[in-house]
Design a protein around this motif. Structure first.
Motif, mmCIF file in Angstrom:
data_model
loop_
_atom_site.group_PDB
_atom_site.id
_atom_site.type_symbol
_atom_site.label_atom_id
_atom_site.label_comp_id
_atom_site.label_asym_id
_atom_site.label_seq_id
_atom_site.Cartn_x
_atom_site.Cartn_y
_atom_site.Cartn_z
ATOM 1 N N VAL B 459 28.643 36.596 39.817
ATOM 2 C CA VAL B 459 27.319 37.170 39.602
ATOM 3 C C VAL B 459 26.252 36.092 39.447
ATOM 4 O O VAL B 459 25.162 36.198 40.003
ATOM 5 C CB VAL B 459 27.346 38.076 38.355
ATOM 6 N N GLU B 460 26.571 35.044 38.688
ATOM 7 C CA GLU B 460 25.575 33.991 38.487
ATOM 8 C C GLU B 460 25.224 33.272 39.782
ATOM 9 O O GLU B 460 24.224 32.588 39.868
ATOM 10 C CB GLU B 460 26.079 32.969 37.452
ATOM 11 N N ARG B 461 26.087 33.352 40.772
ATOM 12 C CA ARG B 461 25.772 32.762 42.082
ATOM 13 C C ARG B 461 25.203 33.807 43.018
ATOM 14 O O ARG B 461 25.120 33.574 44.223
ATOM 15 C CB ARG B 461 27.051 32.208 42.733
ATOM 16 N N GLY B 462 24.923 34.995 42.485
ATOM 17 C CA GLY B 462 24.385 36.042 43.326
ATOM 18 C C GLY B 462 25.442 36.743 44.171
ATOM 19 O O GLY B 462 25.119 37.413 45.136
ATOM 20 N N ARG B 463 26.718 36.567 43.843
ATOM 21 C CA ARG B 463 27.782 37.237 44.595
ATOM 22 C C ARG B 463 28.209 38.498 43.862
ATOM 23 O O ARG B 463 28.439 38.467 42.664
ATOM 24 C CB ARG B 463 29.002 36.314 44.715
ATOM 25 N N ASP B 464 28.349 39.603 44.614
ATOM 26 C CA ASP B 464 28.755 40.863 44.016
ATOM 27 C C ASP B 464 30.276 40.907 43.888
ATOM 28 O O ASP B 464 30.982 40.904 44.893
ATOM 29 C CB ASP B 464 28.262 42.011 44.899
ATOM 30 N N PRO B 465 30.805 40.960 42.676
ATOM 31 C CA PRO B 465 32.263 40.895 42.502
ATOM 32 C C PRO B 465 32.985 42.116 43.061
ATOM 33 O O PRO B 465 34.194 42.069 43.269
ATOM 34 C CB PRO B 465 32.439 40.794 40.984
ATOM 35 N N ARG B 466 32.254 43.198 43.325
ATOM 36 C CA ARG B 466 32.955 44.413 43.765
ATOM 37 C C ARG B 466 33.597 44.254 45.131
ATOM 38 O O ARG B 466 34.522 44.965 45.461
ATOM 39 C CB ARG B 466 31.997 45.599 43.749
ATOM 40 N N GLY B 467 33.121 43.307 45.900
ATOM 41 C CA GLY B 467 33.728 43.094 47.208
ATOM 42 C C GLY B 467 34.805 42.014 47.190
ATOM 43 O O GLY B 467 35.292 41.609 48.239
ATOM 44 N N LEU B 468 35.164 41.544 46.010
ATOM 45 C CA LEU B 468 36.099 40.421 45.930
ATOM 46 C C LEU B 468 37.477 40.877 45.458
ATOM 47 O O LEU B 468 37.607 41.849 44.728
ATOM 48 C CB LEU B 468 35.556 39.373 44.954
ATOM 49 N N VAL B 469 38.499 40.140 45.881
ATOM 50 C CA VAL B 469 39.859 40.367 45.397
ATOM 51 C C VAL B 469 40.104 39.369 44.267
ATOM 52 O O VAL B 469 39.726 38.205 44.366
ATOM 53 C CB VAL B 469 40.871 40.129 46.542
ATOM 54 N N LEU B 470 40.692 39.835 43.186
ATOM 55 C CA LEU B 470 41.008 38.915 42.098
ATOM 56 C C LEU B 470 42.431 38.393 42.275
ATOM 57 O O LEU B 470 43.371 39.181 42.363
ATOM 58 C CB LEU B 470 40.884 39.620 40.748
ATOM 59 N N VAL B 471 42.562 37.080 42.363
ATOM 60 C CA VAL B 471 43.895 36.469 42.469
ATOM 61 C C VAL B 471 44.163 35.757 41.148
ATOM 62 O O VAL B 471 43.479 34.796 40.801
ATOM 63 C CB VAL B 471 43.943 35.451 43.631
ATOM 64 N N ALA B 472 45.130 36.279 40.382
ATOM 65 C CA ALA B 472 45.358 35.742 39.036
ATOM 66 C C ALA B 472 46.707 35.052 38.955
ATOM 67 O O ALA B 472 47.711 35.561 39.449
ATOM 68 C CB ALA B 472 45.280 36.867 38.019
ATOM 69 N N TYR B 473 46.710 33.861 38.345
ATOM 70 C CA TYR B 473 47.959 33.102 38.236
ATOM 71 C C TYR B 473 47.907 32.262 36.971
ATOM 72 O O TYR B 473 47.046 32.467 36.115
ATOM 73 C CB TYR B 473 48.170 32.242 39.485
ATOM 74 N N GLY B 474 48.824 31.327 36.838
ATOM 75 C CA GLY B 474 48.984 30.645 35.565
ATOM 76 C C GLY B 474 49.871 31.532 34.707
ATOM 77 O O GLY B 474 50.063 32.726 35.001
ATOM 78 N N GLY B 475 50.424 30.986 33.636
ATOM 79 C CA GLY B 475 51.393 31.711 32.816
ATOM 80 C C GLY B 475 50.945 33.108 32.421
ATOM 81 O O GLY B 475 51.737 34.043 32.430
ATOM 82 N N ALA B 476 49.659 33.303 32.097
ATOM 83 C CA ALA B 476 49.203 34.590 31.586
ATOM 84 C C ALA B 476 48.364 35.362 32.604
ATOM 85 O O ALA B 476 47.770 36.383 32.270
ATOM 86 C CB ALA B 476 48.394 34.380 30.308
#
Lengths: 579, 701
Positions: B459-476
């Motif tokens: 959002v702070e870069r003006g990008r709408d997160p709704r069109g993004l895929v969240l890729v989550a990694y690391g232990g948690a």
């Protein structure tokens, strides 16, 4: 859940700030973070504020309320502007941009962006001049009007703004950045309302303000009740008024703080006068510093602090007093209120810092007809604290300005910096030494140049606390060949190619008896070249071994005992802080 | 104990076995890729001597893969050694040489402080004390002309006294405007090297030929401060690896997500400060590319911090200005000054202090707070039974049932739900709520904190997160993936295969590259065609010099060019791709487009300025296939179930558990708990899960 909403609100104002910061043009916004981003509720109560300049902490609510009375009904997409210091603003350069937030059809609150504009017209480039004696000389006054109606910018307003400033493109560029920041605020606040539901969010906002108020009250209750008076001074206004008193009494009672400026100097001829909104901001910033840092900045905090200032004084100026340089007064208000608070919360307050920016507006004509201008603000040092050493080379806590790279300044402007660094022996002596003065030497490369200087703390150097001594006074010297001339604190001086201007900030105040300073800390300062061996002896009673790398303890103890006895005689035993 | 996670899926053309090895604060992760399988291993880090875990972890994991060091074509390494040396102030005894009058630049910094309204803040002390900051009489101007000639004599006499007396080990040199005229620094460097061959010497114009005296000084000081340590460590590892039979190459991850040679790092260790986080982000980028996902947010949740990165059109933005060793509790990206400035390229990663080890407490006014302090590896979360008693986010996950009572990491790490609940008892009493409600509250606060990092890069870069895929990694990563995706408005969350060793994986996916920067600083109006080509030629020449020194065998490199452009008067620049055929009009248009995308307006009609050009040489990838995804071999015959609290204040729901190695691939509706050797993923009731052909867990919201 309240914490989640609070984090959500903080994220919104942070995003607004980042947007403004990244896309703004002026160095003041980019480098100095001279702006504030805020969210208010429908009634103008501040609910969250971003990390801009602390001096702007409390002005927003008043601006919103003023605008709400001017703009009879708000519509989605409206954007209003205000900069009038006699209608809630702080000086003409600080322009407030306010836009309502609508949740479906209901007016839910406001997003506010305030930012320092590089120029708003007036007597001099940059608009702020110590020679201004009434506000009409300080530039364009905007009492509150709509720049944008229902999403459409009013070209006539824009034309009026452009016609009144020296750098219309930059002003419009910065306004666009402010509009973008406000739009992000509206969008993100709506997303927050959508996510949790409007009723839920506002219920938690009310809860947040109440909790902040409770937390603040609890923290104030932990402060010993009492009335704590203090006074500090500005050297002069550059128009003949000297030793300008800021008198303050901080009263702590029943979980409430009252800051009363009764006894302060009448408003002055020059432009050091502060409007009440600004005085209130600086006083609140000082109180905030004296309380635990976890307390959030919102209306709940404000409810616990009253600021009172008599009309017609330097801290509550009335029309048409000039206010351009009220920033310097703000720094001194901050110092004075902290001096009072030091008596109440000695472990959270330091001795006085450098006391505000030493600013130089440099104008040169490298080629005939080609004029270049820039303003550099030098800072700073922090005083010693009860448990902390002072800090050498640091910003002022109520301004948090940054310094521009010298290499970039030299590339853009016809000046050469001969040096930029610490001056030994300038920190106020104390058990915890005050920060050292920073000095710079600037050589002029253009055939002719003029320098507009605003300095202070020469007659009234930064105070020490608890037996600590003041820091060294500031100094501004013009070196012309082999002739040196000490300049007034506030002046405009014309200089020629090869002349060197030497500006030296004051050192910060020390904390505690200097003779109680750990001799090894004094030795460390000597080894670091931050004090000389002579100063180690004079100010701290510390004698170094002839090798210079260790303390001669027996001679140090003897010197300290002897000097204490002498002090007791000269000062009178009753005031010796060690008794 | 290393485990086998993959078998042959696709036949590959590959030159040999590859090892990716990432050393973190708690675990050393190893990923071994042979011609037909991928094997992962996790061993405890050995802080006293990192080379021990390095060599032993490598050998053990290779053994499981039926391979040996002699078969290894290359080892790619990521390490927190450099960051830790700054954080713990254990670098070299370092001196600094500056232009006369400017030795305090390092200490004055840019003045600003990272906290508001707190006068008890202390400035971090400079990495070089004032007594070891030496001045030399000389002066150059911004255009490279000399105002005062260099006078070495007094400097050498002063150093003569100090070098031996104080046992100095390393020297940084930064003279004013050396980016415009490096000769002065070279003369000083040569004189010091000749007189004291034992000293490590770093010159700012070699490392960072750009204006900005504080940033350049700080960067070269960090480099000098790290140099002896990193050089010693890497040569020790290299020798041990050779002794154990390694004939292949040894490469190290840089902060910008590319690899470099071990000999180059030995000169420029400041380039590897963000080594670990960069490797994870690269793995995410490469996996997205494989899955055909152009735009995503990568989120790495570790023990102490969460790190978010935006992947846009298949690439990650870079930054040229960050800090090392800053206070991790810093909550605002606007406030800096808490650490040591580094003006070297790094992936643009927003880091925030919330991770599995973050300690949960009750703040003023009775609100639950999370972090910024972390229990770290020791004493660790209470549930691990390693001595920790304070509740952490990991404990909160155990209390609400996300993590199993019993064990993690294939049985090597015992977990006690009883200890976790006990750790929350005090908070529960103070807030007059049950432990599960407090744990649920702590997770919400942690989510809110992590969301700030996610928003910082979207959002702070003006990008709408709704069109993004969240890729989550690391232990948690898997524990928070669905929750955060939901809060951010993403429709899909992916917990990739090997999420718990993702950095190790990124090391194998990364490309080797060398970047050179050439400062230009000319407005477009005064820019001739020659200026740009000359600048590019200078950058290419420097790259060829680097190649000759560090990679003489490598022949074919792809060259990439980038322009950094701003409006005259602006202070920060935007990075734009630059083609050799570009004219200024095309570059202007590209700038306006980029400006509009980032700031939501085109930025008026102010003239533009070319700040610098950057040239990057990239070694082609060794192979196209990157990760061999196959089902785990361990068979499990019965489905498990357990109760998890999904919504605070409501009764728990019964979730099916998909154990490690299960052949189940879905799609299945939540609530589910997906377990694997290296991570656990929670799928809430309102979401659907499936495992794709690559073994990634996909959650649709």
């Amino acid at each position: 859940m309240t914490a989640v909403v609070a984090n959500g609100l903080e994220s919104v104002v942070e995003q607004m700030g980042i947007t403004l910061w990244r896309s703004a043009y002026s160095a003041l916004i980019r480098n100095a973070l001279d702006f504030a981003t805020s969210l208010c509720d429908r009634d103008g109560a501040l609910v969250a504020q971003g990390n801009g300049i602390p001096m702007n902490i409390a002005a927003v609510g008043g601006v919103v309320r003023q605008l709400s009375s001017t703009v009879s009904s708000w519509h989605e997409g409206d954007v209003a502007l205000l900069n009038d210091p006699y209608r809630g603003g702080t000086h003409l350069n600080d322009v407030f941009l306010v836009t309502p937030i609508f949740d479906r059809d209901e007016h839910a609150g406001f997003a506010v962006v305030a930012a320092h504009q590089a120029d708003v017209g007036g007597l001099v480039p940059g608009s702020m001049s110590h020679e201004a004696t009434e506000i009409y000389q300080e530039g364009l006054r905007i009492p509150g009007l709509l720049l944008q109606r229902r999403g459409v910018v009013d070209p006539q307003v824009l034309a009026l703004l452009r016609a009144n400033v020296r750098n219309p493109d930059q002003l419009v560029g910065d306004l666009e950045a402010m509009l973008a920041a406000a739009a992000i605020g509206v969008r993100e606040m709506k997303a927050l309302l959508d996510r949790f539901g409007s009723d839920v969010v506002w219920a938690h906002v009310a809860d947040l303000l109440r909790r902040t108020e409770d937390t603040t009250r609890e923290a104030i209750l932990a402060v010993p009740a009492g009335r704590y008076p203090f006074e500090d001074f500005l050297d002069d206004d550059g128009q003949g008024v000297q030793d300008i008193r800021i008198a303050v009494a901080v009263t702590v009672e029943d979980g409430h703080v009252t800051v009363d400026f009764d006894g302060s100097q009448r408003q002055v001829t020059g432009s050091l006068n502060a409007p009440l909104a600004f005085t209130r901001s600086c006083a609140l910033a000082a109180v905030k510093c004296a309380l635990p840092p976890e307390i959030r900045v919102n209306e709940g905090f404000f409810r616990c602090v009253d600021v009172v200032a008599p009309r017609g004084t330097i801290v509550n100026a009335v029309e048409p007093a000039a206010v351009g340089h009220r920033g310097l007064t703000g720094y001194r208000i901050f110092d004075a209120v902290l001096g009072a608070l030091a008596q109440a919360v000695p472990d959270r307050v330091r001795a006085a810092g450098e006391g505000g920016t030493l600013s130089c507006g440099l104008a040169a004509e490298p080629e005939p007809g080609q004029i270049v201008l820039f303003r550099q603000a030098f800072l700073g040092a922090w005083g010693g604290g009860k448990e902390q050493e002072g800090i050498d080379g640091i910003t002022n806590a109520v301004g948090n300005l940054a310094a521009p790279p010298i290499e970039m300044l030299e590339e853009r402007y016809p000046f050469l910096y001969e040096s930029y660094g610490f001056v030994p022996d300038t920190g106020g002596p104390g058990r915890h030494r005050g920060g050292l003065a920073t000095a710079a030497e600037i050589r002029t490369l253009a055939p002719h140049a003029s320098i507009n200087i605003r300095s202070d703390r020469r007659r009234h150097p930064p105070y020490g606390l608890d037996g600590g001594l003041p820091g060294a006074p500031s100094e501004v010297v013009l070196v012309h060949g082999d002739r040196s001339e000490l300049l007034p604190t506030k002046t405009i001086v014309r200089i020629d190619r090869g002349d060197v201007l030497r500006v030296q900030l004051p050192g910060a105040g020390g904390h505690g008896d200097p003779f109680l300073r750990d001799p090894s800390a004094v030795l460390e300062d000597v080894l670091e070249g931050k004090i000389t061996p002579a100063h180690a002896f004079d100010a701290y009673g510390v004698v170094l071994a002839t090798s210079g790398d260790r303390v001669d303890m027996p001679r140090t103890e003897a010197a300290r005992t002897e000097r204490r006895a002498a002090d007791r005689i000269s000062r009178g035993a009753a005031v010796d802080p060690r008794l | 104990m290393p485990v086998r996670t993959g078998g042959l899926a696709v036949p590959l053309v590959r030159t040999g076995v590859e090892v990716g090895l990432d050393i973190g604060g708690t675990f050393t992760d190893v990923v071994v890729r042979t011609e037909n399988e991928t094997v992962i291993g996790k061993v405890l880090t050995t802080p006293a001597d990192h080379s021990t875990a390095f060599v032993e972890g490598t050998l053990a994991t290779l053994a499981v893969a039926n391979s040996s060091l002699a078969q290894v074509a290359r080892i790619a390494h990521g390490t927190t050694l450099a960051t830790n040396a700054v954080l713990t102030r254990t670098g070299a005894r370092t001196a600094l040489v500056t232009t006369r009058g400017f030795r305090d630049v390092l200490e004055i910094r840019r003045l600003r402080v990272p906290v508001l309204f707190d006068l008890t803040w202390q400035k971090p002390s400079p990495l070089v004390p004032r007594r070891w900051r030496f001045e030399v009489d000389e002066r150059t101007r911004a255009d490279g002309t000399v105002v005062r000639d260099l006078d070495l004599g007094p400097l050498m006499r002063q150093m003569e006294v100090e070098v031996e007396a104080h046992g100095l080990e390393s020297v940084a040199i930064c003279l004013l405007h050396s980016y415009a005229r490096p000769e002065g620094e070279r003369v000083v460097a040569r004189a010091i090297r000749e007189r004291w061959p034992q000293l490590a010497v770093s010159a700012s114009s070699d490392l960072l030929p750009l204006p900005g005296e504080y940033e350049r000084t700080s960067t070269v000081v960090v480099n000098a401060y790290l140099l002896p340590l990193v050089r010693t460590y890497l040569s020790k590892v290299a020798v041990r690896l050779r002794d154990e039979g390694l004939a292949g190459s040894f490469e190290v991850m840089q902060s910008d997500g590319t690899l470099t040679t071990v000999t180059s790092v030995a000169d420029e260790p400041a380039r590897i400060v963000e080594s670990g986080p960069a490797a994870g982000a690269i793995a995410a980028r490469v996996e997205c590319e494989r899955l055909g996902i152009a735009n995503a947010i990568a989120l790495d949740i570790g023990g102490t911090t969460a790190k978010a990165t935006l992947i846009e059109n298949g690439s990650i933005a870079r930054t040229y200005d960050y800090e090392v060793g800053g206070d991790l509790s810093r909550r605002s990206r606007l406030l800096n000054g808490g650490g040591y400035a580094l003006a070297l390229p790094a992936l643009d990663i927003a880091e925030i202090s919330a991770g599995g080890g973050s300690i949960v407490s009750v703040g003023l006014g009775g609100t639950i707070e999370v972090g910024p302090t972390s229990a770290g590896a020791r004493p660790g979360p209470a549930c691990y039974g390693l001595g920790g008693t304070l509740p952490t986010i990991t404990d909160a996950h155990v209390v609400v049932g996300h993590l199993a009572d019993g064990q993690l990491l294939g049985g090597t790490l015992p977990v006690s739900a009883e200890r976790a609940r006990r750790a929350f008892a005090d908070i529960a009493r103070r807030l007059d709520r049950d432990a599960a409600s407090c744990a649920g509250g702590a997770l919400e606060v942690a989510d809110a904190t992590m969301l700030r990092a996610l928003r910082a890069v979207s959002v702070e870069r003006g990008r709408d997160p709704r069109g993004l895929v969240l890729v989550a990694y690391g232990g948690a990563g898997g524990l928070h993936a669905a929750r955060l995706a939901g809060a951010l408005g993403c429709r899909t969350a992916i917990v990739p295969r090997g999420a718990g060793v993702f950095s190790g994986r990124g090391l194998l996916d990364a490309l080797l590259a060398r970047e050179e920067v050439v400062s230009v600083r000319l407005p477009f109006a005064r820019l001739g065609g020659r200026d740009v080509t000359d600048a590019l030629a200078r950058g290419e020449e420097r790259i060829r010099g680097w190649m000759t020194e560090h990679l003489p065998q490598q022949r074919d490199f792809a060259l990439e060019r980038e322009a950094r452009v701003r409006q005259v008067g602006q202070w920060t620049a935007l990075s734009l791709p630059l083609e050799t055929t570009d004219d200024l009009d095309r570059l202007s248009e590209r700038f306006r487009e980029h400006h509009e995308r980032t700031y939501a307006h085109r930025g008026g009609d102010l003239p533009l300025e070319l700040v610098e050009v950057r040239v990057r040489a990239v070694r082609p990838a060794a192979s196209a296939a990157r990760w061999m995804p196959v089902a785990e071999r361990r068979a499990v015959d019965r489905p498990l179930e357990r109760d998890i609290h999904v919504f605070r204040g409501r009764p728990p729901v019964r979730a099916r558990v998909i154990p490690a190695g299960s052949p189940e691939r879905g799609p299945l509706p939540g609530p589910l708990v997906i377990e694997s050797y290296d991570t656990t993923t929670v799928v809430p009731p309102n979401a659907r899960w499936r495992r794709d052909e690559s073994g990634n867990d996909r959650i649709e919201l």
